[in-house]
Scaffold this motif. Structure first.
Motif, mmCIF file in Angstrom:
data_model
loop_
_atom_site.group_PDB
_atom_site.id
_atom_site.type_symbol
_atom_site.label_atom_id
_atom_site.label_comp_id
_atom_site.label_asym_id
_atom_site.label_seq_id
_atom_site.Cartn_x
_atom_site.Cartn_y
_atom_site.Cartn_z
ATOM 1 N N ALA A 14 87.569 -28.903 -11.004
ATOM 2 C CA ALA A 14 87.612 -27.573 -10.380
ATOM 3 C C ALA A 14 87.903 -27.663 -8.887
ATOM 4 O O ALA A 14 88.705 -26.884 -8.361
ATOM 5 C CB ALA A 14 86.296 -26.824 -10.619
ATOM 6 N N GLU A 15 87.274 -28.604 -8.196
ATOM 7 C CA GLU A 15 87.487 -28.709 -6.750
ATOM 8 C C GLU A 15 88.942 -29.060 -6.432
ATOM 9 O O GLU A 15 89.553 -28.473 -5.535
ATOM 10 C CB GLU A 15 86.546 -29.749 -6.141
ATOM 11 N N GLU A 16 89.507 -29.997 -7.171
ATOM 12 C CA GLU A 16 90.908 -30.369 -6.964
ATOM 13 C C GLU A 16 91.822 -29.172 -7.226
ATOM 14 O O GLU A 16 92.722 -28.878 -6.437
ATOM 15 C CB GLU A 16 91.272 -31.515 -7.912
ATOM 16 N N ALA A 17 91.585 -28.463 -8.320
ATOM 17 C CA ALA A 17 92.406 -27.297 -8.655
ATOM 18 C C ALA A 17 92.296 -26.221 -7.577
ATOM 19 O O ALA A 17 93.299 -25.648 -7.150
ATOM 20 C CB ALA A 17 91.989 -26.737 -10.019
ATOM 21 N N PHE A 18 91.083 -25.962 -7.119
ATOM 22 C CA PHE A 18 90.899 -24.897 -6.131
ATOM 23 C C PHE A 18 91.434 -25.279 -4.753
ATOM 24 O O PHE A 18 91.880 -24.414 -3.999
ATOM 25 C CB PHE A 18 89.443 -24.436 -6.085
ATOM 26 N N THR A 19 91.433 -26.549 -4.430
ATOM 27 C CA THR A 19 92.080 -26.995 -3.193
ATOM 28 C C THR A 19 93.579 -26.725 -3.291
ATOM 29 O O THR A 19 94.217 -26.268 -2.334
ATOM 30 C CB THR A 19 91.783 -28.486 -2.937
ATOM 31 N N PHE A 20 94.142 -26.958 -4.454
ATOM 32 C CA PHE A 20 95.556 -26.648 -4.707
ATOM 33 C C PHE A 20 95.798 -25.142 -4.610
ATOM 34 O O PHE A 20 96.722 -24.694 -3.935
ATOM 35 C CB PHE A 20 95.966 -27.198 -6.077
ATOM 36 N N TYR A 21 94.964 -24.324 -5.271
ATOM 37 C CA TYR A 21 95.141 -22.868 -5.234
ATOM 38 C C TYR A 21 95.031 -22.349 -3.801
ATOM 39 O O TYR A 21 95.789 -21.483 -3.380
ATOM 40 C CB TYR A 21 94.123 -22.159 -6.121
ATOM 41 N N LYS A 22 94.108 -22.900 -3.041
ATOM 42 C CA LYS A 22 93.937 -22.506 -1.641
ATOM 43 C C LYS A 22 95.198 -22.830 -0.841
ATOM 44 O O LYS A 22 95.590 -22.063 0.041
ATOM 45 C CB LYS A 22 92.721 -23.226 -1.051
ATOM 46 N N SER A 23 95.863 -23.941 -1.159
ATOM 47 C CA SER A 23 97.094 -24.304 -0.446
ATOM 48 C C SER A 23 98.214 -23.310 -0.726
ATOM 49 O O SER A 23 99.100 -23.135 0.094
ATOM 50 C CB SER A 23 97.537 -25.730 -0.813
ATOM 51 N N VAL A 24 98.164 -22.640 -1.874
ATOM 52 C CA VAL A 24 99.190 -21.655 -2.218
ATOM 53 C C VAL A 24 98.813 -20.264 -1.697
ATOM 54 O O VAL A 24 99.613 -19.589 -1.060
ATOM 55 C CB VAL A 24 99.425 -21.607 -3.748
ATOM 56 N N PHE A 25 97.577 -19.824 -1.958
ATOM 57 C CA PHE A 25 97.153 -18.478 -1.584
ATOM 58 C C PHE A 25 96.720 -18.366 -0.123
ATOM 59 O O PHE A 25 96.766 -17.297 0.462
ATOM 60 C CB PHE A 25 95.982 -18.010 -2.464
ATOM 61 N N GLY A 26 96.253 -19.470 0.456
ATOM 62 C CA GLY A 26 95.696 -19.427 1.804
ATOM 63 C C GLY A 26 94.250 -18.978 1.761
ATOM 64 O O GLY A 26 93.640 -18.870 0.697
ATOM 65 N N GLY A 27 93.689 -18.714 2.928
ATOM 66 C CA GLY A 27 92.302 -18.267 3.010
ATOM 67 C C GLY A 27 91.322 -19.420 3.014
ATOM 68 O O GLY A 27 91.707 -20.589 3.115
ATOM 69 N N GLU A 28 90.051 -19.059 2.915
ATOM 70 C CA GLU A 28 88.959 -20.035 2.922
ATOM 71 C C GLU A 28 88.040 -19.765 1.734
ATOM 72 O O GLU A 28 87.911 -18.628 1.290
ATOM 73 C CB GLU A 28 88.153 -19.931 4.222
ATOM 74 N N PHE A 29 87.376 -20.799 1.261
ATOM 75 C CA PHE A 29 86.423 -20.623 0.165
ATOM 76 C C PHE A 29 85.257 -19.758 0.639
ATOM 77 O O PHE A 29 84.718 -19.979 1.726
ATOM 78 C CB PHE A 29 85.889 -21.970 -0.330
ATOM 79 N N ALA A 30 84.862 -18.810 -0.179
ATOM 80 C CA ALA A 30 83.692 -17.985 0.128
ATOM 81 C C ALA A 30 82.425 -18.739 -0.241
ATOM 82 O O ALA A 30 81.365 -18.506 0.346
ATOM 83 C CB ALA A 30 83.759 -16.662 -0.631
ATOM 84 N N MET A 31 82.531 -19.639 -1.215
ATOM 85 C CA MET A 31 81.369 -20.408 -1.653
ATOM 86 C C MET A 31 81.820 -21.664 -2.376
ATOM 87 O O MET A 31 82.791 -21.638 -3.125
ATOM 88 C CB MET A 31 80.492 -19.584 -2.582
ATOM 89 N N VAL A 32 81.114 -22.756 -2.129
ATOM 90 C CA VAL A 32 81.282 -23.998 -2.883
ATOM 91 C C VAL A 32 79.873 -24.519 -3.136
ATOM 92 O O VAL A 32 79.177 -24.913 -2.207
ATOM 93 C CB VAL A 32 82.099 -25.054 -2.115
ATOM 94 N N ALA A 33 79.450 -24.484 -4.389
ATOM 95 C CA ALA A 33 78.117 -24.983 -4.760
ATOM 96 C C ALA A 33 78.290 -26.084 -5.807
ATOM 97 O O ALA A 33 79.054 -25.932 -6.756
ATOM 98 C CB ALA A 33 77.263 -23.856 -5.319
ATOM 99 N N ARG A 34 77.576 -27.163 -5.600
ATOM 100 C CA ARG A 34 77.632 -28.297 -6.526
ATOM 101 C C ARG A 34 76.368 -28.326 -7.384
ATOM 102 O O ARG A 34 75.342 -27.772 -7.008
ATOM 103 C CB ARG A 34 77.781 -29.591 -5.735
ATOM 104 N N PHE A 35 76.459 -28.982 -8.533
ATOM 105 C CA PHE A 35 75.303 -29.067 -9.421
ATOM 106 C C PHE A 35 74.096 -29.668 -8.716
ATOM 107 O O PHE A 35 72.967 -29.229 -8.919
ATOM 108 C CB PHE A 35 75.643 -29.844 -10.701
ATOM 109 N N LYS A 36 74.318 -30.659 -7.833
ATOM 110 C CA LYS A 36 73.204 -31.296 -7.135
ATOM 111 C C LYS A 36 72.453 -30.312 -6.240
ATOM 112 O O LYS A 36 71.279 -30.501 -5.956
ATOM 113 C CB LYS A 36 73.685 -32.490 -6.313
#
Length: 144
Positions: A14-36
């Motif tokens: 998911a993180e790799e995919a969303f880094t890719f999507y961010k490179s296309v759409f632009g903007g910043e992540f509103a939230m990134v939460a990990r299982f830990k």
């Protein structure tokens, strides 16, 4: 008015995919939460899943949010080739449609090249390199 925001599940990337999507759409992540981040004695997280994404959100445009998580291995893997849901993007211009189509389809499989469609809009369809299916549409009657 109700709002629809797609939520996608991944098999550990998911993180790799969303880094890719961010490179296309632009903007910043509103939230990134990990299982830990949510591990506790009652609900321990396996070491190999600690850094996987429990929830990630990428705002797109004025009021949309694309969200996702990795599926814990204990819940099994999904078959990406059987995910027949599509995320539909309505672009504001033909140029934006081309930019999104070309960016998101990079490394993926184009099912219908973006072009003028028989129903009157500029439309294309593909599966991205992460197995997610997209439709990109620009309708000048609606946006022009």
């Amino acid at each position: 008015m109700a709002q629809i925001n797609p939520y996608i599940h991944f098999n550990g990337n998911a993180e790799e995919a969303f880094t890719f999507y961010k490179s296309v759409f632009g903007g910043e992540f509103a939230m990134v939460a990990r299982f830990k981040d949510f591990s506790n004695p009652e609900h321990p997280v396996a070491e190999n899943e600690a850094n996987k994404i429990m929830h990630i959100a990428l705002p797109i445009g004025k009021s949309n949010v694309l969200m996702a998580s990795d599926t814990p291995e204990s819940m099994g893997r999904h078959n990406e080739n059987e995910t027949r849901s599509k995320i539909s993007i309505n672009a504001e211009s033909k140029e934006e449609a081309d930019k999104l189509f070309n960016g998101l389809s990079e490394g993926g499989k184009i099912e219908m090249p973006i072009a003028d469609s028989p129903w009157g809009s500029y439309f294309g369809m593909f599966r991205d390199k992460y197995g997610i299916e997209w439709m990109v549409d620009f309708d000048s009657r609606r946006n022009g």
